[in-house]
Design an enzyme around this catalytic site. Structure first.
Site, PDB file in Angstrom:
ATOM      1  N   SER A 114       0.811  -1.207   0.000  1.00  0.00           N
ATOM      2  CA  SER A 114       0.000   0.000   0.000  1.00  0.00           C
ATOM      3  C   SER A 114       0.846   1.259   0.000  1.00  0.00           C
ATOM      4  CB  SER A 114      -0.976  -0.011   1.178  1.00  0.00           C
ATOM      5  OG  SER A 114      -1.904   1.047   1.077  1.00  0.00           O
ATOM      6  N   HIS A 115       0.751   2.050   1.076  1.00  0.00           N
ATOM      7  CA  HIS A 115       1.405   3.350   1.158  1.00  0.00           C
ATOM      8  C   HIS A 115       2.806   3.259   1.750  1.00  0.00           C
ATOM      9  CE1 HIS A 115      -0.512   2.314   4.876  1.00  0.00           C
ATOM     10  NE2 HIS A 115       0.179   3.221   5.526  1.00  0.00           N
ATOM     11  N   ASP A 279      -1.890   6.686  -3.604  1.00  0.00           N
ATOM     12  CA  ASP A 279      -0.771   6.028  -2.938  1.00  0.00           C
ATOM     13  C   ASP A 279      -0.154   4.923  -3.786  1.00  0.00           C
ATOM     14  OD1 ASP A 279      -2.892   4.208  -2.707  1.00  0.00           O
ATOM     15  OD2 ASP A 279      -2.112   3.403  -0.831  1.00  0.00           O
ATOM     16  N   ASP A 281      -0.551   1.666  -4.197  1.00  0.00           N
ATOM     17  CA  ASP A 281      -1.364   0.706  -4.948  1.00  0.00           C
ATOM     18  C   ASP A 281      -2.679   1.286  -5.437  1.00  0.00           C
ATOM     19  OD1 ASP A 281      -2.435   0.827  -2.359  1.00  0.00           O
ATOM     20  OD2 ASP A 281      -3.169  -1.223  -2.441  1.00  0.00           O
ATOM     21  N   ASP A 283      -5.255   2.800  -3.845  1.00  0.00           N
ATOM     22  CA  ASP A 283      -6.514   2.708  -3.116  1.00  0.00           C
ATOM     23  C   ASP A 283      -6.745   3.877  -2.157  1.00  0.00           C
ATOM     24  OD1 ASP A 283      -4.686   1.987  -1.162  1.00  0.00           O
ATOM     25  OD2 ASP A 283      -5.699   0.133  -0.577  1.00  0.00           O
ATOM     26  N   ARG A 284      -5.757   4.705  -1.941  1.00  0.00           N
ATOM     27  CA  ARG A 284      -5.929   5.846  -1.035  1.00  0.00           C
ATOM     28  C   ARG A 284      -5.944   7.153  -1.823  1.00  0.00           C
ATOM     29  NH1 ARG A 284      -3.537   4.529   4.784  1.00  0.00           N
ATOM     30  NH2 ARG A 284      -3.601   2.260   4.680  1.00  0.00           N
ATOM     31  N   LYS A 378     -11.044   0.244  -1.175  1.00  0.00           N
ATOM     32  CA  LYS A 378     -11.019   1.696  -1.287  1.00  0.00           C
ATOM     33  C   LYS A 378     -10.422   2.052  -2.637  1.00  0.00           C
ATOM     34  CE  LYS A 378      -7.166   1.671   2.072  1.00  0.00           C
ATOM     35  NZ  LYS A 378      -7.443   0.426   2.803  1.00  0.00           N
TER      36      LYS A 378
END
Length: 545
Positions: A114-115, A279, A281, A283-284, A378
């Protein structure tokens, strides 16, 4: 036909999926057998009739290419009939969710941390999403973890190194591997959810403009297709949209600290109407206006308030949901709209049942995550399109929308203090101490706000009745303001204590302060009553967001 190899192995300690899968340092995943052990444990957790078609893709971070080659060897050896892989191994997390749902797959393997930072010595991650496109529920992640503790062999098909170019198709044993376009299916979906002609017209008329920061992450190709090619955003307004294995040496976390260049630009006199970032991937999201930062909690609440501006939601929201630490701004909008508002633990998987049963259509987290019922993750790009739709439809600025919202519903001054790099035992001791001394906390006051209740949040899923306990400690004040303490489940080593601060302000003359500054004294109060310095030695937070 090549023979399937049965590889003897030994279990690794600590392969327990957290809030968003298994995350460790790259060199941990690079150990012989480590990744293949985990993938075989995923396969072993799936019933035989749920191994027909799987999706594989990742955020392109360092080790993504090598990891996909290993995963394909295990999936082919286990006779997964069809494997859909994103071109070059790339798929944003929401795109994986959509592809699972569109293709009728039994699930998907997502490679992402992710982030978290990427590159040699940085972070890597893997998680499984089920057939609805949602992150695996706890019963399945628990089963995967149990499998990792007893595994003594995995199956491997000795594949050559495959070129993952779009349109390529390979047949090995009983398995077919298809390499699909990483962007097109997702872009087509977005065009069914939003009025692209309306948004593009506003941009062509000069009434709407966007600056987007891809943070050298997976959303770069999606931004080029959707924002530039389909909506007409000038190429110069797309920053850092070339995906890189190390995210260009940056930290792909879309906030005011790590997307500082975008933030400073949006605070300048020549800013665009909307600024946004996503981010690692995809999703944010971070949402900014000209001179205005939109907290993720406020973003979620405003999308709910103005949902009629978004074609996807014009027939109504039915219900909404937020994670427990997320501010209560959404609750007040839901009450006004006469909608149920569900409070879940942190982790997108907890929204899955609510979405699948049609109980909610919009949900979000304070950690820069928002999405609808189109996928089960998300979705950063989708959130930007929501804001473009609202701006195009209302003709108002981001700051105007915020001020009107706060005047109508009150403002939740909200921020988060992170204490990073703590010893796990000491971080847990802070949480235990709050529970042990909660009776003595009740009645203590922060200014004119007395503490009304201290509790440990647990959640009973209204769909399947499953219970998730010990999801954080809530300190509630008489006026609805809160302090929430929670240990993070997204790190790869040590522990992070998150302290969430929310003060509700209803005075119309006191709505325009900076949230971090406004909550500084409340943060000191939260620090003191939890004895964070005494237990952990941390004199102040590592990060304030």
């Amino acid at each position: 036909m090549n023979a399937v190899d049965q590889i003897s192995t030994s279990a690794f300690d600590g392969q327990k999926p957290g809030t968003s899968g298994l995350r460790k340092k790259v060199d941990v995943f690079q150990q012989p057998h480590y990744l293949m052990n985990f993938v075989q444990s995923i396969v072993n957790a799936l019933p035989l009739d749920q191994r027909s078609r799987l999706v594989v893709g990742g955020d392109g971070r360092y080790f993504n290419r090598e990891a996909i080659q290993q995963i394909l060897q295990v999936l082919v050896a286990n006779e997964v009939k069809e494997i859909l892989v994103g071109a070059d191994g790339l798929l944003s997390t929401p795109a994986v969710s959509h592809l699972i749902r569109k293709s009728g797959s039994d699930g998907g393997i997502v490679l992402s941390a992710s982030h978290n930072p990427g590159g040699p010595g940085k972070d890597f991650g893997i998680k499984f999403n089920n057939a609805s496109g949602s992150p695996a529920p706890e019963f399945l992640t628990d089963l995967i973890f149990e499998n990792t503790k007893t595994i003594d062999h995995y199956l491997r098909f000795p594949l050559p190194e495959l070129q993952l170019t779009e349109g390529a198709e390979y047949q090995f044993g009983n398995s077919t591997i298809k390499v699909v376009n990483s962007v097109s299916d997702y872009a087509e979906l977005m065009q069914t959810l939003f009025d692209f002609d309306r948004i593009r017209s506003s941009m062509e008329d000069g009434k709407l403009s966007l600056c987007f920061d891809g943070m050298h992450a997976v959303t770069g190709p999606y931004a080029k297709c959707i924002f530039s090619e389909l909506l007409g955003v000038p190429a110069g307004n797309l920053l850092n949209c070339v995906a890189k294995e190390d995210f260009g040496g940056g930290h792909p976390d879309p906030n005011r600290v790590h997307a500082k260049t975008l933030y400073e630009y949006m605070m300048s006199d020549h800013a665009t109407d909307l600024g946004a970032a996503s981010d690692g991937d995809g999703d944010r999201n971070m949402i900014l206006g000209n001179g205005a930062f939109v907290s993720p909690s406020d973003s979620l609440a405003l999308i709910a308030e103005h949902h009629q501006c978004i074609p996807q939601f014009r027939d109504g929201l039915v219900g909404v949901a937020r994670s427990m630490p997320t501010s209560t701004a959404l609750d007040r909008v839901a009450e006004h709209l006469n909608l149920p508002c569900y409070e879940t633990p942190t982790g997108w998987k907890f929204f899955g049942n609510l979405l699948d049963q049609g109980l909610v259509r919009l949900c979000g987290e304070e950690s820069f995550g928002t999405s609808g019922d189109h996928v089960r993750e998300k979705d950063g790009v989708w959130t930007v399109l929501c804001w473009l739709s609202i701006l195009a439809e209302t003709g108002k600025s981001v700051q105007q929308l915020l001020t009107e919202h706060w005047t109508r519903f009150g403002r939740s001054y909200y921020c988060r203090h992170d204490y990073e790099g703590l010893e796990a035992e000491k971080a847990q001791a802070v949480m235990s101490g709050l529970v042990e001394h909660r009776d003595s906390l009740i009645g203590q006051s922060y200014g004119s706000k007395p503490i009304r209740e201290v509790d440990v949040f647990s959640y009973e899923d209204p769909v399947d009745g499953s219970v998730s306990e010990n999801q954080g400690v809530r300190v509630k004040f008489d006026d609805g303001s809160r302090i929430v303490y929670r240990l993070s489940g997204t790190g790869t080593d040590s522990a992070t204590l998150r302290v969430y601060l929310e003060q509700i302000e209803r005075n119309a003359d006191s709505l325009q302060h900076d949230a971090i500054e406004f909550n500084e004294e409340l943060g000191q109060f939260a620090h003191s009553i939890a004895n964070i310095a005494g237990v952990t030695g941390a004199a102040e937070p590592s990060v304030r967001t």
